[in-house]
Design a protein around this motif. Structure first.
Motif, short mmCIF file in Angstrom:
data_model
loop_
_atom_site.label_atom_id
_atom_site.label_comp_id
_atom_site.label_asym_id
_atom_site.label_seq_id
_atom_site.Cartn_x
_atom_site.Cartn_y
_atom_site.Cartn_z
N UNK A 21 -20.27 -21.66 40.09
CA UNK A 21 -19.00 -21.29 39.48
C UNK A 21 -18.43 -20.03 40.08
N UNK A 22 -17.11 -20.01 40.24
CA UNK A 22 -16.44 -18.83 40.77
C UNK A 22 -15.59 -18.16 39.73
N UNK A 23 -14.63 -17.31 40.15
CA UNK A 23 -13.78 -16.58 39.21
C UNK A 23 -12.99 -17.47 38.27
N UNK A 26 -15.01 -18.36 35.36
CA UNK A 26 -15.16 -17.23 34.45
C UNK A 26 -13.96 -17.12 33.53
N UNK A 27 -12.77 -17.39 34.08
CA UNK A 27 -11.56 -17.31 33.26
C UNK A 27 -11.56 -18.38 32.17
N UNK A 28 -12.16 -19.55 32.48
CA UNK A 28 -12.15 -20.66 31.53
C UNK A 28 -13.40 -20.68 30.66
N UNK A 29 -14.18 -19.65 30.72
CA UNK A 29 -15.50 -19.64 30.06
C UNK A 29 -15.39 -19.84 28.56
N UNK A 34 -24.24 -23.30 28.17
CA UNK A 34 -24.67 -21.95 28.55
C UNK A 34 -26.16 -21.82 28.24
N UNK A 35 -26.91 -21.27 29.17
CA UNK A 35 -28.34 -21.02 28.96
C UNK A 35 -28.53 -19.63 28.38
N UNK A 36 -29.25 -19.54 27.25
CA UNK A 36 -29.69 -18.26 26.70
C UNK A 36 -31.16 -18.11 27.06
N UNK A 88 -21.00 -15.66 35.95
CA UNK A 88 -19.96 -16.52 35.41
C UNK A 88 -20.13 -16.77 33.91
N UNK A 89 -21.12 -16.14 33.30
CA UNK A 89 -21.33 -16.29 31.87
C UNK A 89 -22.08 -17.54 31.48
N UNK A 90 -22.55 -18.33 32.45
CA UNK A 90 -23.27 -19.56 32.12
C UNK A 90 -24.74 -19.32 31.88
N UNK A 91 -25.23 -18.14 32.21
CA UNK A 91 -26.63 -17.75 31.94
C UNK A 91 -26.62 -16.36 31.34
#
Length: 326
Positions: A21-23, A26-29, A34-36, A88-91
């Protein structure tokens, strides 16, 4: 300790999108699951708060937040994985204070710098350790134990959950502050330490409150003191060590949520606000009160300060005790 490559991080799966994932993403996050990452095996304090937090975040953002337990090296393995994830907020990371503070003092080699390789988001909760003794120990209070220890140097065997665990550091702090000589016995986990206490292998033990809460309530062990400056509602009979002749004595474990380095400010703000709302829920308060935890919350800056302060608190204790981990 070997490096953790992005290929090995692929175990989280393409669904978590560690390196894709790119910027725009991140904007569409969050645009997908999502992994915690919890850098310990299931059942610990980070896992206990991480799972209901994941449910709350899933409801809040309309995407799945999945707890991924990645134990190893006192939390370093899973934490290192997050430091190498895409920003990117996915992890994200839900952890106790060890991997983001005291591990830097304990390990000869660290694969990451928590102060520069992670993005603080929010404090979640904290939890003190408790000092307990067998019912047949020749002392019934902390003051009696200190007098006994001074009259019998090295005779008290004190169990701790593991070398470098907070219970171990608290035992070293007690030895240092009280000027006593304890024989500290590390076990392989809190459960085995509790078994050692109940079976008579050791006569005293120090660990986080939940490890001995049920035993105290059942009357099978005696609480000598809790390493907090105020009594706990969950254990009203456990007096603070600080009020029993050792003013200011504290040994506090805490949990927090963080992200990889460079996590966009917008994502940080979203997760911070959601985490703070989670801590305000009555059911969260009930859950944490039951085990003696306090709600924290607050800003990313408050978490960054806590991380730095923790290092300053334990540096002289660890150096004096010469505790090292490989």
């Amino acid at each position: 300790m070997g490096s953790i490559t992005r290929r090995r991080l692929g175990a989280l799966g393409a669904g978590f999108g560690l390196a894709t994932a790119g910027p725009a993403a991140a904007q569409a996050w969050p645009s997908r699951a999502v992994a915690l990452v919890v850098p310990f095996v299931p059942g610990g304090s980070a896992d206990v708060i991480g799972r209901p937090l994941a449910q709350h975040l899933s409801t809040t953002f309309g995407q799945s937040f999945v707890v991924d337990n990645r134990g190893g090296a006192n939390g370093n393995v899973g934490t290192h994985a997050v430091t190498r994830a895409e920003p990117d907020g996915q992890v994200l990371l839900v952890t106790t204070n060890g991997p983001i503070s005291t591990n830097t003092l304990l390990f000869r080699r660290m694969p990451y710098n928590p102060l520069t390789n992670l993005t603080p988001i929010a404090l979640l909760s904290d939890l003190p350790v408790i000092l307990v003794a067998r019912r047949d120990a020749p002392y019934a209070s902390l003051r009696d134990m200190l007098a006994y220890a001074k009259a019998n140097p090295g005779k008290i065997n004190c169990g701790v959950p593991a070398t470098g665990a907070l219970g171990h550091l608290a035992a070293e702090l007690l030895r240092r502050r009280a000027g006593i000589d304890l024989t500290i016995v590390p076990f392989r986990g809190g459960a085995t330490a509790a078994t050692g206490l109940l079976s008579g292998t050791v006569e005293m033990a120090i660990d986080l409150v939940p490890a001995y809460q049920t035993h105290i309530q059942a009357g099978t062990v005696r609480a000598l003191g809790v390493a907090a400056t105020e009594p706990l509602a969950a254990l009203p009979g456990a007096e603070p060590i600080a009020s029993q002749g050792l003013p200011g004595f504290e040994a506090i474990g805490w949990t927090a949520i963080l992200g990889p380095p460079g996590l966009p400010a917008g994502i940080v703000q979203k997760v911070n606000e959601a985490a703070n709302r989670f801590l305000q829920k009555p059911e969260t308060r009930t859950m944490l009160d039951a085990v003696g935890s306090r709600l924290l919350g607050g800003t990313p800056e408050a978490l960054a300060r806590r991380m730095q302060a923790e290092v300053a608190i334990w540096r002289p204790v660890i150096a004096d005790a010469r505790i090292t981990l490989e």
